[in-house]
Design an enzyme around this catalytic site. Structure first.
Site, PDB file in Angstrom:
ATOM      1  CB  CYS A   2      42.863 -31.415  42.352  1.00  0.00           C
ATOM      2  SG  CYS A   2      43.225 -29.816  42.622  1.00  0.00           S
ATOM      3  NE  ARG A  27      42.424 -36.637  45.496  1.00  0.00           N
ATOM      4  CZ  ARG A  27      43.507 -36.932  46.381  1.00  0.00           C
ATOM      5  NH1 ARG A  27      43.242 -38.149  47.156  1.00  0.00           N
ATOM      6  NH2 ARG A  27      44.675 -36.317  46.276  1.00  0.00           N
ATOM      7  CD1 TRP A  71      38.485 -27.497  47.862  1.00  0.00           C
ATOM      8  CD2 TRP A  71      41.013 -27.079  48.206  1.00  0.00           C
ATOM      9  NE1 TRP A  71      38.788 -26.896  48.969  1.00  0.00           N
ATOM     10  CE2 TRP A  71      40.068 -26.571  49.262  1.00  0.00           C
ATOM     11  CE3 TRP A  71      42.036 -26.556  48.139  1.00  0.00           C
ATOM     12  CZ2 TRP A  71      40.585 -25.959  50.226  1.00  0.00           C
ATOM     13  CZ3 TRP A  71      42.769 -25.913  49.037  1.00  0.00           C
ATOM     14  CH2 TRP A  71      41.872 -25.701  50.190  1.00  0.00           C
ATOM     15  CG  ASN A  97      46.245 -33.632  43.852  1.00  0.00           C
ATOM     16  OD1 ASN A  97      45.955 -32.618  44.356  1.00  0.00           O
ATOM     17  ND2 ASN A  97      46.574 -34.820  44.163  1.00  0.00           N
ATOM     18  N   GLY A  98      48.119 -30.853  43.182  1.00  0.00           N
ATOM     19  CA  GLY A  98      49.465 -30.439  43.948  1.00  0.00           C
ATOM     20  C   GLY A  98      49.726 -29.161  43.796  1.00  0.00           C
ATOM     21  CD  GLU A 463      36.183 -34.269  65.351  1.00  0.00           C
ATOM     22  OE1 GLU A 463      36.910 -33.481  65.258  1.00  0.00           O
ATOM     23  OE2 GLU A 463      35.183 -34.715  64.519  1.00  0.00           O
ATOM     24  CE  LYS A 467      33.334 -33.340  61.653  1.00  0.00           C
ATOM     25  NZ  LYS A 467      34.474 -33.765  62.104  1.00  0.00           N
ATOM     26  CD  GLU A 470      34.360 -30.645  59.147  1.00  0.00           C
ATOM     27  OE1 GLU A 470      34.935 -30.368  58.207  1.00  0.00           O
ATOM     28  OE2 GLU A 470      34.517 -31.463  60.248  1.00  0.00           O
ATOM     29  CG  HIS A 486      40.703 -18.552  82.823  1.00  0.00           C
ATOM     30  ND1 HIS A 486      41.205 -17.804  84.125  1.00  0.00           N
ATOM     31  CD2 HIS A 486      40.562 -19.917  83.194  1.00  0.00           C
ATOM     32  CE1 HIS A 486      41.358 -18.883  84.912  1.00  0.00           C
ATOM     33  NE2 HIS A 486      41.236 -20.308  84.420  1.00  0.00           N
ATOM     34  CE  LYS A 581      37.157 -37.914  54.336  1.00  0.00           C
ATOM     35  NZ  LYS A 581      36.647 -37.643  55.487  1.00  0.00           N
TER      36      LYS A 581
END
Ligand code: F6R
Length: 586
Positions: A2, A27, A71, A97-98, A463, A467, A470, A486, A581
């Site tokens: 957060c 965040r 978040w 935050n945490g 990557e 992208k 998300e 395979h 983020k």
């Protein structure tokens, strides 16, 4: 995960808090709130993004306040679970935050003592603990010290008190907390970004430190109660340019910035760079660790160090770093790569390795971040704040810096000068915007996407898929092209677009064969190459460059493709759902 912000000022802090929280939304952005001390503590909370909140804040005024953007980790996204949280008598408000790992145990004993809880969050216990100890001791320093001793996990929190309306207190353990020193004002926040337009003078609190900020005075002490003297750092204003400029989204702006950010990442102090390289080369064991996009950069680092610098290493996901810990000792070097420098998995891996005597080298973007402060040697990406939640410019900056390290270790002076001119080719890709927009429109309704590449192109395939997932919420898989046969080939049919990373290098012919195999099963092939071929239904052309440099350039059209597909699907590209983020939880 957060964002928190507190402010003490001469004037009204509400607009400052509101603006600062918008900067911290990267965040977390599922709910938000703020509290000020007027005659009593008054707070306001809302679910959704700050920009969406049609909230009348005109009644809320005060010269001291705290704010939060959330978040969710513990408790769903509801107004009750949004911060600030208050104590039973609403005399204390906190933002956090945490994660408080032992909150259930603390909550049980507080409930037994008669405390009333109003949320499902872990954070609320902090408000009640402060209330309990405040009434017991009255001495605020003691209150803070016993509170931080009681809670386990990781935290940065701020609190305001009705009985002491000139004060904000805070503490941090494993989550960031910085203090901005303004003219007649203090800012306490997760990130400098949230107050940079008010001051560039900053104190970075170290781990296990607490602060008591009052109008005109600041006391900082460690969790043992020892007062500590802190250095004021002047941060570069220009490094914190947070406007969107002419772009509709930060993500797009950051994609377009890459020609300058690539160049900036290569501006490194030669002494520091050499020291970094020397440490890598001297390591008996070298492990690279990172998460998400930064891990993809780590995979390419493994390749470059091995092929170019003849340095053997392993790349391990930070969340899986337990796999290597038995091998970590004082002869080991850990190279951690992180944009934010706050990713919990990365910090955890680094701390475990440090306990075993390893030397920690880091590549980070955010100066003053926890990883920066806990590493033995650090190189910065110098790419400015990345606000879009999806990593774009930080990835190409990481790759450029990794190449610089590999070439420096191999003493390849000519390659270094070529690397320093690579940014000239980014425009070549950006000019293909219209073509990429058309490809995005054509495939926007696909359910599944595949990205394939061999060797150095494999991390870029991973990557590209990340992208797209998300930003657009389309299922996507990045694969080593040789692995298709395979199993995955079973999923390929005429509804499947496949992005084939296939510039003309030593991987070209084999990857082309894989593209043909998929075409034979009906797949639509989107080629990314400097050479056309009839197998491609669509082609994004790469410039003619030395083959080793293709990965840095070829990822840019993949970022653009993901961006425009997401726009076509109406997704919120700067703030994709369920993501934040800085992933500061494990
Ligand atoms: C992807 C993305 C994430 C991050 C990951 C690590 O676009 O942003 O996968 O790359 O959370 O973050 P840092 O690099 O800050 O450690």
């Amino acid at each position: 995960m957060c964002g928190i912000l507190g402010c003490i000022s001469d004037g009204d802090v509400v607009p400052i808090l509101l603006n600062g929280m918008k900067r911290l939304e990267y965040r977390g952005y599922d709910s938000w709130g703020l509290a000020v001390v007027q005659d009593k503590i008054r707070s306001i909370k809302n679910i959704g993004k700050i920009s969406e909140g049609e909230m009348n804040l005109s009644k809320l005024k005060g010269s001291i306040g705290i704010a939060h953007t959330r978040w969710a980790t513990h408790g769903c996204v509801t107004r009750e679970n949004a911060h600030p949280h208050t104590s039973c008598r609403k005399e204390i408000a906190i933002v956090h935050n945490g994660i408080i790992e032992n909150y259930q145990e603390i909550k049980r004993s507080l409930l037994a003592e008669g405390h009333k809880f109003t949320s499902q969050t872990d954070s609320e216990v902090i408000a009640h603990l402060l209330e309990k100890y405040y009434h017991e001791f009255k001495d605020i320093k003691k209150v803070l010290l016993v509170t931080v001793k009681k809670i386990k996990g990781n935290f940065a929190f701020l609190a305001i008190f009705q009985e002491d309306p000139n004060m904000i207190v805070g503490a941090r353990k494993d989550s960031p907390l910085v203090i901005g020193i303004g003219k007649n004002s203090f800012f306490l926040a997760s990130d400098v970004l949230s107050f940079i337009e008010h001051t560039d003078k900053v104190i970075f609190l170290d781990n296990l430190e607490a602060v008591i900020a009052k109008k005109g005075s600041l006391r900082i002490f460690d969790f043992k109660g020892r007062e500590v003297k802190k250095r004021i750092t002047q941060v570069a204003w220009e490094a914190y340019d947070v406007s969107k400029k002419e772009f509709t989204h930060y993500t797009l702006k950051e994609i377009y910035e890459q020609s300058s950010t690539l160049k900036n990442s290569l501006y490194q102090d030669p002494m520091k760079l050499n020291k970094f390289c020397k440490s890598i080369k001297a390591a008996k064991k070298l492990f690279i660790t990172a998460s998400g996009t930064s891990f993809h950069a780590g995979l390419l680092a493994r390749y470059m160090f091995s092929k170019i610098s003849k340095v053997y290493c392993e790349a391990v996901l930070a969340s899986e770093s337990n796999q290597i810990m038995d091998w970590v000792d004082k002869d080991t070097v850990i190279l951690a790569i992180s944009q934010s420098g706050e990713t919990a998995d990365v910090l955890d891996a680094v701390r475990k390795a440090k306990e075993k005597g390893a030397k920690i080298l880091s590549i980070v973007n955010v100066i003053g971040s926890t990883l920066d402060r806990e590493s033995d040697l650090v190189l910065y990406l110098n790419c400015g704040p990345e606000i879009g939640v999806a990593a774009t410019k930080s990835f190409t900056a990481q790759l450029a810096l990794i190449y610089l390290l590999a070439f420096t270790m191999a003493n390849e002076v000519i390659s270094i000068s070529k690397l320093k001119r690579l940014n000239d080719y980014i425009d070549f890709i950006l000019k293909q915007k219209d073509k990429i927009v058309k490809i995005a429109e054509k495939y926007k309704d696909s359910n599944d996407f595949y990205f394939i590449g061999r060797s150095v192109h494999y991390p870029i395939a991973l990557e590209g898929a990340l992208k797209l997932k998300e930003l657009s919420y389309i299922h996507a898989e990045g694969m080593a092209a040789g692995e298709l046969k395979h199993g995955t080939l079973a999923l390929i049919d005429d509804r499947t677009p496949v992005v084939v990373l296939n510039p003309k290098d030593q991987t070209y012919h084999e990857t082309l064969s894989n593209a043909l195999e998929m075409k034979a099963r009906g797949a639509k092939i989107i080629g990314v190459s400097d050479l056309n071929n009839e197998v491609y239904d669509d082609l994004i052309i790469l410039p003619q460059i030395d083959e080793l440099f293709f990965p840095i350039i070829e990822v840019i059209p993949l970022q653009m493709l993901a961006y425009y597909i997401a726009i076509n699907r109406g997704a919120d590209v700067d703030k994709p759902r369920n993501l934040a983020k800085s992933v500061t939880v494990k």
